[in-house]
Design a protein around this motif. Structure first.
Motif, PDB file in Angstrom:
ATOM      1  N   LEU A 103       0.809  -1.210   0.000  1.00  0.00           N
ATOM      2  CA  LEU A 103       0.000   0.000   0.000  1.00  0.00           C
ATOM      3  C   LEU A 103       0.842   1.260   0.000  1.00  0.00           C
ATOM      4  O   LEU A 103       1.916   1.314   0.616  1.00  0.00           O
ATOM      5  CB  LEU A 103      -0.930  -0.015   1.220  1.00  0.00           C
ATOM      6  N   ALA A 104       0.342   2.287  -0.674  1.00  0.00           N
ATOM      7  CA  ALA A 104       1.006   3.576  -0.767  1.00  0.00           C
ATOM      8  C   ALA A 104       0.682   4.434   0.461  1.00  0.00           C
ATOM      9  O   ALA A 104      -0.232   4.111   1.241  1.00  0.00           O
ATOM     10  CB  ALA A 104       0.556   4.281  -2.049  1.00  0.00           C
ATOM     11  N   PRO A 105       1.408   5.547   0.666  1.00  0.00           N
ATOM     12  CA  PRO A 105       1.135   6.393   1.834  1.00  0.00           C
ATOM     13  C   PRO A 105      -0.323   6.802   1.973  1.00  0.00           C
ATOM     14  O   PRO A 105      -0.889   6.732   3.069  1.00  0.00           O
ATOM     15  CB  PRO A 105       2.034   7.613   1.584  1.00  0.00           C
TER      16      PRO A 105
ATOM     17  N   PRO B 211      -8.210  -1.126 -14.488  1.00  0.00           N
ATOM     18  CA  PRO B 211      -7.539  -0.394 -13.402  1.00  0.00           C
ATOM     19  C   PRO B 211      -6.033  -0.601 -13.434  1.00  0.00           C
ATOM     20  O   PRO B 211      -5.544  -1.643 -13.892  1.00  0.00           O
ATOM     21  CB  PRO B 211      -8.149  -1.012 -12.142  1.00  0.00           C
ATOM     22  N   ILE B 212      -5.315   0.388 -12.957  1.00  0.00           N
ATOM     23  CA  ILE B 212      -3.849   0.321 -12.872  1.00  0.00           C
ATOM     24  C   ILE B 212      -3.490   0.063 -11.413  1.00  0.00           C
ATOM     25  O   ILE B 212      -3.732   0.901 -10.533  1.00  0.00           O
ATOM     26  CB  ILE B 212      -3.223   1.628 -13.382  1.00  0.00           C
ATOM     27  N   HIS B 213      -2.905  -1.092 -11.146  1.00  0.00           N
ATOM     28  CA  HIS B 213      -2.667  -1.522  -9.769  1.00  0.00           C
ATOM     29  C   HIS B 213      -1.264  -1.200  -9.257  1.00  0.00           C
ATOM     30  O   HIS B 213      -0.993  -1.423  -8.071  1.00  0.00           O
ATOM     31  CB  HIS B 213      -2.912  -3.025  -9.640  1.00  0.00           C
ATOM     32  N   LYS B 214      -0.398  -0.713 -10.101  1.00  0.00           N
ATOM     33  CA  LYS B 214       0.945  -0.363  -9.637  1.00  0.00           C
ATOM     34  C   LYS B 214       0.863   0.869  -8.759  1.00  0.00           C
ATOM     35  O   LYS B 214       0.572   1.972  -9.228  1.00  0.00           O
ATOM     36  CB  LYS B 214       1.876  -0.104 -10.823  1.00  0.00           C
ATOM     37  N   HIS B 215       1.100   0.708  -7.467  1.00  0.00           N
ATOM     38  CA  HIS B 215       0.927   1.795  -6.522  1.00  0.00           C
ATOM     39  C   HIS B 215       2.064   2.815  -6.613  1.00  0.00           C
ATOM     40  O   HIS B 215       3.218   2.467  -6.881  1.00  0.00           O
ATOM     41  CB  HIS B 215       0.828   1.257  -5.090  1.00  0.00           C
ATOM     42  N   TRP B 216       1.695   4.058  -6.366  1.00  0.00           N
ATOM     43  CA  TRP B 216       2.668   5.162  -6.395  1.00  0.00           C
ATOM     44  C   TRP B 216       3.357   5.273  -5.044  1.00  0.00           C
ATOM     45  O   TRP B 216       2.717   5.244  -3.990  1.00  0.00           O
ATOM     46  CB  TRP B 216       1.943   6.469  -6.705  1.00  0.00           C
ATOM     47  N   PHE B 217       4.682   5.380  -5.075  1.00  0.00           N
ATOM     48  CA  PHE B 217       5.474   5.601  -3.865  1.00  0.00           C
ATOM     49  C   PHE B 217       6.406   6.780  -4.096  1.00  0.00           C
ATOM     50  O   PHE B 217       6.903   6.973  -5.214  1.00  0.00           O
ATOM     51  CB  PHE B 217       6.306   4.362  -3.510  1.00  0.00           C
ATOM     52  N   PRO B 218       6.666   7.574  -3.070  1.00  0.00           N
ATOM     53  CA  PRO B 218       7.627   8.673  -3.238  1.00  0.00           C
ATOM     54  C   PRO B 218       9.008   8.116  -3.544  1.00  0.00           C
ATOM     55  O   PRO B 218       9.354   7.002  -3.119  1.00  0.00           O
ATOM     56  CB  PRO B 218       7.589   9.386  -1.888  1.00  0.00           C
ATOM     57  N   GLU B 219       9.777   8.878  -4.274  1.00  0.00           N
ATOM     58  CA  GLU B 219      11.100   8.428  -4.710  1.00  0.00           C
ATOM     59  C   GLU B 219      11.955   8.022  -3.514  1.00  0.00           C
ATOM     60  O   GLU B 219      12.045   8.735  -2.512  1.00  0.00           O
ATOM     61  CB  GLU B 219      11.800   9.552  -5.490  1.00  0.00           C
ATOM     62  N   GLY B 220      12.542   6.840  -3.624  1.00  0.00           N
ATOM     63  CA  GLY B 220      13.395   6.334  -2.553  1.00  0.00           C
ATOM     64  C   GLY B 220      12.655   5.545  -1.490  1.00  0.00           C
ATOM     65  O   GLY B 220      13.260   5.082  -0.515  1.00  0.00           O
TER      66      GLY B 220
ATOM     67  N   LYS C   5       4.659  20.308  -6.091  1.00  0.00           N
ATOM     68  CA  LYS C   5       5.566  20.538  -4.964  1.00  0.00           C
ATOM     69  C   LYS C   5       4.834  20.433  -3.638  1.00  0.00           C
ATOM     70  O   LYS C   5       5.341  19.835  -2.679  1.00  0.00           O
ATOM     71  CB  LYS C   5       6.231  21.908  -5.084  1.00  0.00           C
ATOM     72  N   LYS C   6       3.629  21.010  -3.569  1.00  0.00           N
ATOM     73  CA  LYS C   6       2.857  20.928  -2.328  1.00  0.00           C
ATOM     74  C   LYS C   6       2.533  19.463  -1.997  1.00  0.00           C
ATOM     75  O   LYS C   6       2.605  19.052  -0.841  1.00  0.00           O
ATOM     76  CB  LYS C   6       1.554  21.726  -2.491  1.00  0.00           C
ATOM     77  N   VAL C   7       2.173  18.706  -3.009  1.00  0.00           N
ATOM     78  CA  VAL C   7       1.830  17.297  -2.792  1.00  0.00           C
ATOM     79  C   VAL C   7       3.050  16.532  -2.294  1.00  0.00           C
ATOM     80  O   VAL C   7       2.976  15.788  -1.299  1.00  0.00           O
ATOM     81  CB  VAL C   7       1.284  16.661  -4.087  1.00  0.00           C
ATOM     82  N   LEU C   8       4.177  16.715  -2.967  1.00  0.00           N
ATOM     83  CA  LEU C   8       5.382  15.975  -2.594  1.00  0.00           C
ATOM     84  C   LEU C   8       5.893  16.398  -1.221  1.00  0.00           C
ATOM     85  O   LEU C   8       6.384  15.563  -0.449  1.00  0.00           O
ATOM     86  CB  LEU C   8       6.458  16.164  -3.656  1.00  0.00           C
ATOM     87  N   ASP C   9       5.788  17.686  -0.917  1.00  0.00           N
ATOM     88  CA  ASP C   9       6.206  18.159   0.410  1.00  0.00           C
ATOM     89  C   ASP C   9       5.334  17.525   1.495  1.00  0.00           C
ATOM     90  O   ASP C   9       5.826  17.143   2.567  1.00  0.00           O
ATOM     91  CB  ASP C   9       6.104  19.681   0.498  1.00  0.00           C
TER      92      ASP C   9
ATOM     93  N   VAL D 102       3.713  14.623   1.282  1.00  0.00           N
ATOM     94  CA  VAL D 102       4.056  13.206   1.397  1.00  0.00           C
ATOM     95  C   VAL D 102       5.373  13.044   2.152  1.00  0.00           C
ATOM     96  O   VAL D 102       5.527  12.142   2.979  1.00  0.00           O
ATOM     97  CB  VAL D 102       4.143  12.548   0.006  1.00  0.00           C
ATOM     98  N   ASP D 103       6.313  13.927   1.877  1.00  0.00           N
ATOM     99  CA  ASP D 103       7.593  13.867   2.573  1.00  0.00           C
ATOM    100  C   ASP D 103       7.403  14.054   4.081  1.00  0.00           C
ATOM    101  O   ASP D 103       8.048  13.372   4.886  1.00  0.00           O
ATOM    102  CB  ASP D 103       8.542  14.935   2.026  1.00  0.00           C
ATOM    103  N   SER D 104       6.503  14.953   4.456  1.00  0.00           N
ATOM    104  CA  SER D 104       6.234  15.155   5.883  1.00  0.00           C
ATOM    105  C   SER D 104       5.584  13.913   6.484  1.00  0.00           C
ATOM    106  O   SER D 104       5.826  13.573   7.651  1.00  0.00           O
ATOM    107  CB  SER D 104       5.348  16.384   6.096  1.00  0.00           C
ATOM    108  N   TRP D 105       4.763  13.219   5.677  1.00  0.00           N
ATOM    109  CA  TRP D 105       4.155  11.982   6.173  1.00  0.00           C
ATOM    110  C   TRP D 105       5.221  10.908   6.382  1.00  0.00           C
ATOM    111  O   TRP D 105       5.166  10.155   7.365  1.00  0.00           O
ATOM    112  CB  TRP D 105       3.090  11.461   5.193  1.00  0.00           C
ATOM    113  N   ILE D 106       6.176  10.849   5.475  1.00  0.00           N
ATOM    114  CA  ILE D 106       7.243   9.853   5.601  1.00  0.00           C
ATOM    115  C   ILE D 106       7.986  10.030   6.927  1.00  0.00           C
ATOM    116  O   ILE D 106       8.407   9.047   7.560  1.00  0.00           O
ATOM    117  CB  ILE D 106       8.234   9.979   4.419  1.00  0.00           C
ATOM    118  N   GLN D 107       8.109  11.269   7.383  1.00  0.00           N
ATOM    119  CA  GLN D 107       8.826  11.524   8.633  1.00  0.00           C
ATOM    120  C   GLN D 107       8.050  11.029   9.853  1.00  0.00           C
ATOM    121  O   GLN D 107       8.649  10.614  10.846  1.00  0.00           O
ATOM    122  CB  GLN D 107       9.104  13.030   8.781  1.00  0.00           C
TER     123      GLN D 107
END
Length: 449
Positions: free
Chosen positions: A29-31, A203-212, A349-353, A355-360
């Motif tokens: 599962l993705a974030p 449907p496209i089942h390949k889930h998106w994950f932030p880089e790294g 940028k807002k989306v990635l920022d 997600v990055d905060s969620w990763i933390q």
């Protein structure tokens, strides 16, 4: 004499007609999926009239065709036939939740009946509480998908109608993916071709994950009690208000005129209108803060964008904040412009920022956090194809939802049955606030009956 209640007739589990190699692997599962573990399932359904001559044999035939077409549809949407599973180990530390499509009995299918008519459901001013019984997973949170079905279809026969209720685990889908599945199921049903595995939008089942990161995301927990909670909404009234295309065009024109703009959308103008009217109904002091939250699809915000057929969650909320005095002291156009700006500024940028905060922190949403009597929350979308779903019963008469994810100030947007840009708004408010809203002339002048 006791009022009629929904009677459960039978149940079974439906598996995909065929299994693919992809369906035999864990679905990580993705974030945006994982953060939904402690909120409710999505519960939406359609109320259909019985066609002339519909009898007991017609019902048996309908149920059989629904089951067969569901089995075929699940070949494409195989995660919905699975169960959640947790992979946990001490060394190295690991705690992750995924979908197991192998060790599962499948999706749940319930047949039920109710000795009431369509008019008993649609005629009352408020949505009857009984409608909540048209859905499985009442008050369940998504983490319960470890032991409960991730998808349940409940078919409830009324005296002169049929309600098809769909309850899907919110870890598996957002609104876009929910209606993608529902549309595909209707498409397969209408094709009437046995073993037909072709659908127009796979449907496209390949889930998106932030880089790294990914495909396995380790959660900072050792037990489910650390990130799950239950939340019961207060006593509320739930009512559906209809807005015609003409009424919405006037609201949009007014909002753009007052803000000297051409950029404000119909949805932004309507959301601003609801925000102002509900805030006035709540009788806030001028210095009290109020928010308008909008659910927003991140698929088109990412760069490169994700396809609309990406299957999973890809949403978050944006919000505009002001005081009650400023909101009501300014025009509709001013309020709509605040919403227009937060939508426009929701960039890649807002989306990635975010997600990055969620990763933390890897936090999990708690439904109680959304219960905020100073705010409104606009969810669902009139852009979803809801009335295009037919199962041999003609066009649906109405869209209704269950108990899930409701709180004071929750507004769900549905397309109007007559098409165009018309909309139905399902508004949930505490009884005294709803009464005040119904007495608000500015609001009621825009509603159609």
């Amino acid at each position: 004499m006791n009022p009629p209640t929904v009677k459960f007739v039978s149940e079974c589990f439906i598996k995909p007609k065929y299994s693919s190699e992809e369906s035999k692997k864990p679905v990580y599962l993705a974030p945006w999926d994982l953060m939904m573990l402690s909120v409710h399932y999505i519960q939406k359904g359609l109320l259909f009239p019985k066609p002339p001559g519909f009898d007991e044999n017609s019902l048996k035939d309908l149920l059989q065709k629904l089951k067969e077409s569901l089995s075929l549809t699940l070949v494409h949407f195989f995660p919905l036939a699975g169960r959640l599973a947790t992979l946990q180990q001490d060394e190295p530390p690991l705690y992750t939740v995924y979908i197991d499509c192998v060790h599962s009995p499948g999706a749940r299918f319930i047949q039920a009946s109710l000795d009431l008519s369509v008019s008993d459901i649609l005629s009352p001013t408020d949505v009857p509480l009984l409608v909540q019984s048209f859905f499985d997973h009442d008050r369940a949170i998504n983490h319960d998908g470890h032991t409960s079905s991730l998808l349940t279809i409940q078919v409830t026969e009324l005296i002169d109608g049929v309600f098809i209720g769909c309850s899907i685990n919110h870890v598996v889908t957002d609104g876009t993916s929910f209606w993608h599945f529902f549309n595909a199921w209707s498409e397969v049903f209408k094709a009437k071709v046995e073993n037909n595995l072709t659908i127009s939008r796979p449907p496209i089942h390949k889930h998106w994950f932030p880089e790294g990161h990914g495909p396995i995301l380790n959660l900072p927990f050792t037990h489910q009690d650390q990130f799950t909670s239950r939340h019961d909404a207060p006593l509320m009234r739930e009512r559906v208000f209809h807005f015609s295309s003409e009424s919405l065009a006037k609201l949009k024109g007014k909002a753009n005129s007052e803000s000297n703009s051409t950029k404000i959308s119909t949805l932004q103008a309507l959301s601003a209108h609801i925000w102002r009217c509900v805030t006035r109904a709540r009788g806030f002091l001028p210095d009290e803060k109020t928010n308008c939250r909008l659910a927003i699809n991140n698929r088109t915000r990412l760069n490169p964008p994700l396809p609309n057929d990406y299957f999973g969650n890809c949403i978050q909320t944006v919000k505009a904040t002001t005081t009650a005095g400023e909101l009501l002291g300014n025009s509709l156009g001013w309020a709509a412009w605040q919403l227009q700006q937060v939508v426009i500024n929701h960039t890649d940028k807002k989306v990635l920022d975010w997600v990055d905060s969620w990763i933390q922190t890897r936090f999990i949403y708690q439904l109680g956090q959304f219960f905020d009597t100073s705010s409104i929350m606009m969810g669902s979308s009139p852009r979803f194809d809801m009335y295009g779903n037919e199962f041999g019963l003609g066009k649906a008469l109405a869209i209704r939802s269950g108990y899930a994810n409701k709180f004071d100030g929750k507004v769900s947007l549905y397309p109007g049955i007559e098409g165009g840009t018309s909309m139905d708004l399902e508004i949930c408010l505490q009884p005294h606030f709803m009464k005040a809203l119904e007495s608000d002339l500015e609001f009621m002048d825009t509603v159609c009956f």
